[in-house]
Write an enzyme that holds these catalytic residues in place. Structure first.
Site, mmCIF file in Angstrom:
data_model
loop_
_atom_site.group_PDB
_atom_site.id
_atom_site.type_symbol
_atom_site.label_atom_id
_atom_site.label_comp_id
_atom_site.label_asym_id
_atom_site.label_seq_id
_atom_site.Cartn_x
_atom_site.Cartn_y
_atom_site.Cartn_z
ATOM 1 N N HIS B 126 0.864 -1.179 0.000
ATOM 2 C CA HIS B 126 0.000 0.000 0.000
ATOM 3 C C HIS B 126 0.903 1.231 0.000
ATOM 4 O O HIS B 126 2.018 1.186 0.527
ATOM 5 C CB HIS B 126 -0.836 -0.048 1.282
ATOM 6 C CG HIS B 126 -1.926 0.962 1.389
ATOM 7 N ND1 HIS B 126 -1.682 2.287 1.683
ATOM 8 C CD2 HIS B 126 -3.271 0.855 1.269
ATOM 9 C CE1 HIS B 126 -2.843 2.938 1.731
ATOM 10 N NE2 HIS B 126 -3.815 2.091 1.478
ATOM 11 N N ASP B 203 2.838 -4.843 8.239
ATOM 12 C CA ASP B 203 1.628 -4.052 8.036
ATOM 13 C C ASP B 203 0.460 -5.034 8.129
ATOM 14 O O ASP B 203 0.204 -5.790 7.186
ATOM 15 C CB ASP B 203 1.683 -3.367 6.661
ATOM 16 C CG ASP B 203 0.357 -2.698 6.283
ATOM 17 O OD1 ASP B 203 0.302 -2.085 5.215
ATOM 18 O OD2 ASP B 203 -0.631 -2.809 7.038
ATOM 19 N N GLN B 206 -4.813 -5.377 6.958
ATOM 20 C CA GLN B 206 -5.825 -6.267 6.364
ATOM 21 C C GLN B 206 -5.874 -7.626 7.038
ATOM 22 O O GLN B 206 -6.654 -8.486 6.665
ATOM 23 C CB GLN B 206 -5.527 -6.476 4.871
ATOM 24 C CG GLN B 206 -5.570 -5.208 4.052
ATOM 25 C CD GLN B 206 -6.959 -4.596 3.993
ATOM 26 O OE1 GLN B 206 -7.973 -5.250 4.226
ATOM 27 N NE2 GLN B 206 -7.021 -3.308 3.695
ATOM 28 N N LYS B 229 -10.486 -1.217 10.432
ATOM 29 C CA LYS B 229 -10.571 -2.369 9.530
ATOM 30 C C LYS B 229 -10.865 -3.651 10.313
ATOM 31 O O LYS B 229 -10.868 -4.747 9.740
ATOM 32 C CB LYS B 229 -9.279 -2.508 8.724
ATOM 33 C CG LYS B 229 -9.095 -1.322 7.736
ATOM 34 C CD LYS B 229 -7.970 -1.568 6.753
ATOM 35 C CE LYS B 229 -7.400 -0.286 6.185
ATOM 36 N NZ LYS B 229 -8.119 0.275 5.054
ATOM 37 N N CYS B 367 -4.743 2.481 -3.825
ATOM 38 C CA CYS B 367 -3.487 2.902 -3.165
ATOM 39 C C CYS B 367 -2.359 1.902 -3.383
ATOM 40 O O CYS B 367 -1.491 1.733 -2.507
ATOM 41 C CB CYS B 367 -3.691 3.134 -1.660
ATOM 42 S SG CYS B 367 -4.817 4.470 -1.306
#
Lengths: 159, 410
Positions: B126, B203, B206, B229, B367
């Site tokens: 991203h 990261d 998600q 999220k 993104c």
């Protein structure tokens, strides 16, 4: 959209009224309106690749938009293209209204059809900004051409 | 033993936003990778906070501030437990995953990066996990290296192994790709990186709501995620970092709430985690976040993963039979995210037509422009599921795609 070939004699208001009448048939059906705008876009002649220059990009649109123009007999002929069909449709509508009109008519155009047909509700916030950018771009072009004429006349001493 | 099934009606009943029509059509929300909807417990937590005990945290001594401080620290303890962090001081509250990554990029680079060093990211990152590293590499005259992505949508692990060397100081990778849905072999990558002395930031934006995370098992050095999220509020992020790094890293933002002593000539910073929490945080959001994590725990990852895996199967089966549809990536290790495009229709047009039918998806470059350039897809439609989505919703969206394709190619 059936844009009459005798549009040359139709004012900005008349063309907008035609568009409003066409959209009234859709009775607020959102999907039908979007499909209709896309169908209009499919009929927009594609722009030649060599005219899709950086200079002709309209910034601030969610899809790629190119706008160019020619001046013929004192009237601006707009040409536009996009990679998204809905955007092409919007371009086609604006070109139908503003192309081949007098410069002052373009600069001062009140595009009331946008509110009348509820266009911004159909296309959403992001595309509304894009639409406003294209309109601004077209009016800026007309203003630029008007200023060019003024400068030419000043040089000739006719103003 | 078969997984017991998720009670979908009960789950959906707890998300008030799902119970509406959009343009007179049943609302179908399939943009969960952008943000998830919130259960009633999260919403009522926010209302309760502002109605009963709104007060600034960590600095007051009155009843309300005590109560709000306790609630914030309770969330911190819950996050610690949720991701199995060793120490509570290793959990920092930020504004978002983006904020967490910027914090690490900005402060850890100050103590670790020298000219000629390397930072490794991947081509599926991203923008929030590309741009901060681009900036620090430029500032520190370090080199940014990019692990390629295969056509399958998986990382090129062979290239990764070739790229690793003693020059690599930081590796920053997504656990799950927001565009491809691919689950990366993060534990394996961390082990490789550590052999070369590099730290790893994960990261997990998600991943947090879809995969159980154990930071000690992964042995990651940093982990960033967002509450919104994972069924929590917007404006709240978490940064997990090993204590030894947090103690070495200088503060990121300066101001109230992160200092012990201040004069015009000197300052003593607070200990971790507060050293990294300047200013007034999103108190209501942090408190509500605990409810979101509790919600996930009460449903259980086993049921969530089983259900979302079924949704993914349903998506893959129904989309892959459609002509002129290109699906990005084909990894078997993925969450229920699919990005695709229909040949001949711009994704924006598809998105608008779906919206007209009450269906919310994401369109554009998601993104991840460099990734889409790799797949030669200038714009895509992304369908991303959560625990409250149903197979009927997936079939409905496939039906719509079929209609668009039939109309376009008639």
């Amino acid at each position: 959209m059936t844009i009459s070939s005798s549009k040359l004699f139709k004012g900005i208001g008349q063309i907008q009224d035609e568009i409003i009448r066409e959209f009234k048939y859709l009775q607020g059906d959102r999907e039908a309106a979007i499909n209709y705008i896309m169908e209009i876009g499919e009929k927009l002649p594609p722009m030649l690749p060599l005219r899709k220059t950086e200079h002709n990009i309209v910034y601030g649109c969610v899809s790629n938009v190119w706008l160019s123009y020619e001046v013929r007999d004192g009237l601006i002929h707009f040409e536009g293209d996009s990679d998204a069909n809905v955007t092409k449709g919007l371009l086609a509508i604006l070109i139908a209204i503003l192309s081949r009109q007098k410069l002052d008519a373009i600069i001062n155009a009140n595009l009331y059809f946008i509110t009348e047909i509820g266009l911004l509700n159909y296309i959403g916030q992001q595309r509304s900004f894009g639409l406003a950018n294209v309109v601004k771009h077209m009016k800026t072009i007309a203003l630029t051409e008007k200023n060019k004429i003024r400068r030419r006349r000043r040089r000739k001493g006719t103003v | 033993m078969p997984h017991s099934k998720l009670d979908i009606s009960n789950i959906r009943a707890q998300f008030p936003v799902l119970n509406q029509t959009v343009y007179d059509k049943p609302f179908i929300y399939l943009d969960n990778a952008a943000t998830t909807q919130k259960p009633a417990s999260v919403i009522s937590s926010t209302v309760d906070y502002y109605s009963s005990y709104n007060a600034n945290v960590h600095r007051g001594i009155h009843f309300l501030s005590d109560r709000s401080t306790s609630a914030v620290e309770s969330t911190r303890r819950y996050v610690q437990k949720f991701i199995n962090a060793k120490g509570i001081c290793e959990i920092i509250f930020t504004k978002s995953t983006t904020d967490s990554i910027n914090l690490v990029a900005s402060t850890y680079s100050k103590i670790s990066l020298l000219p000629g060093d390397q930072v490794v990211i991947s081509a599926m990152e991203h923008h929030s996990n590309i741009l901060p590293w681009q900036a620090v590499c430029k500032e520190k005259k370090a080199e940014l290296k990019v692990i390629p992505v295969l056509e399958t949508g998986e990382l090129d692990m062979e290239q990764l192994k070739i790229m690793m060397s003693g020059k690599v100081k930081i590796v920053s990778l997504c656990y799950v790709s927001n565009t491809l849905g691919t689950i990366n072999p993060i534990k394996e990558i961390i082990a490789i990186a550590h052999k070369f002395g590099a730290v790893v930031l994960v990261d997990a934006a998600q991943a947090l709501a879809h995969i159980p995370i154990d930071v000690q098992d992964l042995d990651c050095d940093f982990l960033a995620a967002s509450a919104h999220k994972a069924y929590g509020p917007t404006g709240v992020g978490i940064l997990y970092a090993k204590q030894k790094y947090l103690e070495e890293m200088p503060p990121y933002q300066l101001g109230g709430g992160m200092v012990d002593n201040v004069s015009f000539n000197s300052v003593t910073y607070s200990s971790i985690p507060h050293k990294f929490e300047a200013g007034t945080p999103n108190i209501a959001g942090i408190i509500a976040f605990e409810q979101a994590l509790k919600f996930i725990d009460e449903v259980g990852f086993e049921k969530i993963q089983s259900h979302e895996s079924n949704l993914l199967q349903c998506l893959l089966e129904s989309l892959s039979i459609l002509k002129n549809v290109v699906l990005l990536g084909s990894s078997i290790h993925r969450v229920s995210i699919i990005s695709m495009y229909i040949k001949g229709i711009h994704s924006l047009d598809v998105g608008m037509l779906l919206d007209a039918n009450g269906i919310a998806v994401r369109t554009g470059n998601l993104c991840t422009q460099p990734l889409l350039d790799l797949f030669k897809a200038p714009n895509v439609v992304r369908i991303s599921c959560a625990m409250y989505n149903t197979e009927q919703e997936i079939l409905q969206i496939s039906k719509k795609f079929n209609t668009f394709i039939e109309k376009l190619y008639r």
